[in-house]
Design a protein around this motif. Structure first.
Motif, PDB file in Angstrom:
ATOM      1  N   ARG A  33       0.873  -1.181   0.000  1.00  0.00           N
ATOM      2  CA  ARG A  33       0.000   0.000   0.000  1.00  0.00           C
ATOM      3  C   ARG A  33       0.903   1.222   0.000  1.00  0.00           C
ATOM      4  O   ARG A  33       1.625   1.483   0.961  1.00  0.00           O
ATOM      5  CB  ARG A  33      -0.901   0.017   1.226  1.00  0.00           C
ATOM      6  CG  ARG A  33      -1.735   1.304   1.310  1.00  0.00           C
ATOM      7  CD  ARG A  33      -2.656   1.288   2.518  1.00  0.00           C
ATOM      8  NE  ARG A  33      -3.207   2.585   2.820  1.00  0.00           N
ATOM      9  CZ  ARG A  33      -4.121   3.222   2.106  1.00  0.00           C
ATOM     10  NH1 ARG A  33      -4.604   2.673   1.024  1.00  0.00           N
ATOM     11  NH2 ARG A  33      -4.570   4.395   2.485  1.00  0.00           N
ATOM     12  N   PHE A  34       0.872   1.978  -1.109  1.00  0.00           N
ATOM     13  CA  PHE A  34       1.650   3.205  -1.243  1.00  0.00           C
ATOM     14  C   PHE A  34       0.752   4.368  -0.893  1.00  0.00           C
ATOM     15  O   PHE A  34      -0.405   4.432  -1.308  1.00  0.00           O
ATOM     16  CB  PHE A  34       2.172   3.343  -2.667  1.00  0.00           C
ATOM     17  CG  PHE A  34       2.881   4.635  -2.927  1.00  0.00           C
ATOM     18  CD1 PHE A  34       3.949   5.032  -2.142  1.00  0.00           C
ATOM     19  CD2 PHE A  34       2.495   5.456  -3.969  1.00  0.00           C
ATOM     20  CE1 PHE A  34       4.608   6.225  -2.380  1.00  0.00           C
ATOM     21  CE2 PHE A  34       3.145   6.647  -4.224  1.00  0.00           C
ATOM     22  CZ  PHE A  34       4.200   7.031  -3.429  1.00  0.00           C
ATOM     23  N   GLU A  35       1.304   5.305  -0.108  1.00  0.00           N
ATOM     24  CA  GLU A  35       0.512   6.444   0.339  1.00  0.00           C
ATOM     25  C   GLU A  35       1.372   7.698   0.350  1.00  0.00           C
ATOM     26  O   GLU A  35       2.543   7.658   0.724  1.00  0.00           O
ATOM     27  CB  GLU A  35      -0.029   6.149   1.739  1.00  0.00           C
ATOM     28  CG  GLU A  35      -1.052   7.112   2.228  1.00  0.00           C
ATOM     29  CD  GLU A  35      -1.710   6.645   3.521  1.00  0.00           C
ATOM     30  OE1 GLU A  35      -2.798   7.142   3.815  1.00  0.00           O
ATOM     31  OE2 GLU A  35      -1.132   5.802   4.239  1.00  0.00           O
ATOM     32  N   ILE A  36       0.779   8.808  -0.081  1.00  0.00           N
ATOM     33  CA  ILE A  36       1.410  10.126   0.025  1.00  0.00           C
ATOM     34  C   ILE A  36       0.535  10.941   0.964  1.00  0.00           C
ATOM     35  O   ILE A  36      -0.662  11.122   0.706  1.00  0.00           O
ATOM     36  CB  ILE A  36       1.529  10.827  -1.343  1.00  0.00           C
ATOM     37  CG1 ILE A  36       2.339   9.967  -2.318  1.00  0.00           C
ATOM     38  CG2 ILE A  36       2.175  12.207  -1.176  1.00  0.00           C
ATOM     39  CD1 ILE A  36       2.388  10.509  -3.738  1.00  0.00           C
ATOM     40  N   THR A  37       1.138  11.409   2.058  1.00  0.00           N
ATOM     41  CA  THR A  37       0.385  12.154   3.058  1.00  0.00           C
ATOM     42  C   THR A  37       1.048  13.497   3.339  1.00  0.00           C
ATOM     43  O   THR A  37       2.243  13.680   3.081  1.00  0.00           O
ATOM     44  CB  THR A  37       0.294  11.368   4.388  1.00  0.00           C
ATOM     45  OG1 THR A  37       1.614  11.103   4.858  1.00  0.00           O
ATOM     46  CG2 THR A  37      -0.449  10.058   4.205  1.00  0.00           C
ATOM     47  N   ASP A  38       0.256  14.414   3.863  1.00  0.00           N
ATOM     48  CA  ASP A  38       0.799  15.656   4.411  1.00  0.00           C
ATOM     49  C   ASP A  38       0.216  15.809   5.816  1.00  0.00           C
ATOM     50  O   ASP A  38      -0.422  14.883   6.333  1.00  0.00           O
ATOM     51  CB  ASP A  38       0.511  16.859   3.505  1.00  0.00           C
ATOM     52  CG  ASP A  38      -0.958  17.235   3.417  1.00  0.00           C
ATOM     53  OD1 ASP A  38      -1.798  16.627   4.111  1.00  0.00           O
ATOM     54  OD2 ASP A  38      -1.273  18.160   2.651  1.00  0.00           O
ATOM     55  N   ALA A  39       0.394  16.954   6.422  1.00  0.00           N
ATOM     56  CA  ALA A  39      -0.083  17.151   7.794  1.00  0.00           C
ATOM     57  C   ALA A  39      -1.592  16.977   7.904  1.00  0.00           C
ATOM     58  O   ALA A  39      -2.111  16.623   8.962  1.00  0.00           O
ATOM     59  CB  ALA A  39       0.315  18.542   8.295  1.00  0.00           C
ATOM     60  N   ARG A 153       5.315  19.698   2.670  1.00  0.00           N
ATOM     61  CA  ARG A 153       6.213  18.657   3.166  1.00  0.00           C
ATOM     62  C   ARG A 153       5.367  17.397   3.213  1.00  0.00           C
ATOM     63  O   ARG A 153       4.409  17.313   3.986  1.00  0.00           O
ATOM     64  CB  ARG A 153       6.730  19.009   4.559  1.00  0.00           C
ATOM     65  CG  ARG A 153       7.670  17.991   5.146  1.00  0.00           C
ATOM     66  CD  ARG A 153       8.121  18.463   6.536  1.00  0.00           C
ATOM     67  NE  ARG A 153       9.035  17.528   7.134  1.00  0.00           N
ATOM     68  CZ  ARG A 153       8.678  16.573   7.995  1.00  0.00           C
ATOM     69  NH1 ARG A 153       7.423  16.437   8.350  1.00  0.00           N
ATOM     70  NH2 ARG A 153       9.579  15.767   8.499  1.00  0.00           N
ATOM     71  N   VAL A 154       5.683  16.432   2.341  1.00  0.00           N
ATOM     72  CA  VAL A 154       4.872  15.220   2.247  1.00  0.00           C
ATOM     73  C   VAL A 154       5.703  14.003   2.628  1.00  0.00           C
ATOM     74  O   VAL A 154       6.934  14.054   2.669  1.00  0.00           O
ATOM     75  CB  VAL A 154       4.275  15.034   0.831  1.00  0.00           C
ATOM     76  CG1 VAL A 154       3.367  16.203   0.465  1.00  0.00           C
ATOM     77  CG2 VAL A 154       5.362  14.839  -0.203  1.00  0.00           C
ATOM     78  N   ARG A 155       4.983  12.929   2.892  1.00  0.00           N
ATOM     79  CA  ARG A 155       5.633  11.656   3.227  1.00  0.00           C
ATOM     80  C   ARG A 155       5.180  10.610   2.221  1.00  0.00           C
ATOM     81  O   ARG A 155       3.979  10.431   2.021  1.00  0.00           O
ATOM     82  CB  ARG A 155       5.225  11.209   4.633  1.00  0.00           C
ATOM     83  CG  ARG A 155       5.707  12.141   5.723  1.00  0.00           C
ATOM     84  CD  ARG A 155       5.030  11.877   7.067  1.00  0.00           C
ATOM     85  NE  ARG A 155       4.820  10.482   7.408  1.00  0.00           N
ATOM     86  CZ  ARG A 155       5.565   9.791   8.286  1.00  0.00           C
ATOM     87  NH1 ARG A 155       6.538  10.396   8.917  1.00  0.00           N
ATOM     88  NH2 ARG A 155       5.303   8.531   8.537  1.00  0.00           N
ATOM     89  N   PHE A 156       6.148   9.956   1.583  1.00  0.00           N
ATOM     90  CA  PHE A 156       5.864   8.786   0.769  1.00  0.00           C
ATOM     91  C   PHE A 156       6.034   7.589   1.694  1.00  0.00           C
ATOM     92  O   PHE A 156       7.081   7.458   2.329  1.00  0.00           O
ATOM     93  CB  PHE A 156       6.851   8.647  -0.392  1.00  0.00           C
ATOM     94  CG  PHE A 156       6.945   9.832  -1.312  1.00  0.00           C
ATOM     95  CD1 PHE A 156       5.838  10.584  -1.658  1.00  0.00           C
ATOM     96  CD2 PHE A 156       8.161  10.189  -1.858  1.00  0.00           C
ATOM     97  CE1 PHE A 156       5.939  11.665  -2.521  1.00  0.00           C
ATOM     98  CE2 PHE A 156       8.280  11.258  -2.725  1.00  0.00           C
ATOM     99  CZ  PHE A 156       7.168  11.996  -3.062  1.00  0.00           C
ATOM    100  N   SER A 157       5.046   6.735   1.795  1.00  0.00           N
ATOM    101  CA  SER A 157       5.186   5.564   2.660  1.00  0.00           C
ATOM    102  C   SER A 157       4.651   4.326   1.963  1.00  0.00           C
ATOM    103  O   SER A 157       3.787   4.402   1.082  1.00  0.00           O
ATOM    104  CB  SER A 157       4.471   5.780   4.000  1.00  0.00           C
ATOM    105  OG  SER A 157       3.094   5.952   3.797  1.00  0.00           O
TER     106      SER A 157
END
Length: 172
Positions: A33-39, A153-157
Motif C-alpha cells: 500500500r503506497f501512500e502520500i500524506t501531508d499534515a 512537506r509530504v511523506r511517501f510511505s
C-alpha cells in the motif's frame, strides 16, 4: 468401460468452487500500500505490485538542473532504484553506492542500485519558480505536485495491507 475424466457437471462444480475461493481470498490478499500524506492526511494512495515504479522529478535548488528519482516497491518498502542527475555538486551523488553503479550517459549521470529501502521518505515540494516537482505512478497520470501542493512537506510511505483496505485515493 468408464473414464477417469470428470463429467461436465463435475467440471462446472470445480470451476465454481475455484471462483468462490478466489472471491473470498482476493480481498484479503496482502499487497503493497503506497501512500502520500501531508499534515492534513492522505493525499494519494494505491495498492501497488512488487516492482512497480514511482518516479519523482524536480529541479535541484542549487544546481538548477533536473533530478529524476525512480523508486520501486517490494515487500512493503520503498527501494531507491535509480537517480539521474546532470550535475554532481551541492549534495548530488558523485560516486556509486556500495552495491550499485555510477553510469555516465550524457547528459545524465545515473546512480543505480545500492540496496537501500525505506518505509517512509520525506519529500519537500517546491513551486513553479523553485522545484517544478512532478510525481508519476503508473498507470495513473503525472501529478504536477508543484501546482497542487506548493511548498508542502509530504511523506511517501509503503506498508503491507489487505487489498480490501487499500483503495485508490487521489490518483487519476
Amino acid at each position: 468401460m468408464t473414464s477417469d475424466r470428470p463429467r461436465a457437471g463435475e467440471r462446472i462444480v470445480r470451476a465454481a468452487l475455484i471462483i468462490l475461493c478466489m472471491a473470498a481470498y482476493i480481498p484479503s490478499m496482502p499487497v503493497n500500500r503506497f501512500e502520500i500524506t501531508d499534515a492534513g492526511g492522505t493525499l494519494y494512495a494505491s495498492p501497488v505490485p512488487n516492482g512497480a515504479s514511482f518516479v519523482t522529478r524536480y529541479i535541484h535548488s542549487v544546481q538548477l538542473t533536473p533530478v529524476v528519482d525512480d523508486y520501486r516497491f517490494a515487500n512493503g518498502r520503498i527501494w531507491g532504484w535509480e537517480e539521474r542527475v546532470q550535475s554532481n555538486n551541492a549534495g548530488l551523488p558523485s560516486i556509486p553506492p556500495e552495491r550499485g553503479r555510477f553510469i555516465m550517459a550524457s547528459p545524465w549521470m545515473i546512480v543505480r542500485g545500492g540496496g537501500e529501502s525505506h518505509s517512509v521518505i520525506v519529500h519537500r515540494v517546491g513551486s513553479a519558480e523553485f522545484g517544478l516537482n512532478t510525481w508519476r505512478l503508473l498507470p495513473f497520470g503525472e501529478i504536477r505536485a508543484f501546482e497542487r501542493h506548493p511548498y508542502a512537506r509530504v511523506r511517501f510511505s509503503c506498508s503491507i495491507a489487505k487489498l480490501k483496505d487499500s483503495p485508490v485515493v487521489g490518483f487519476e
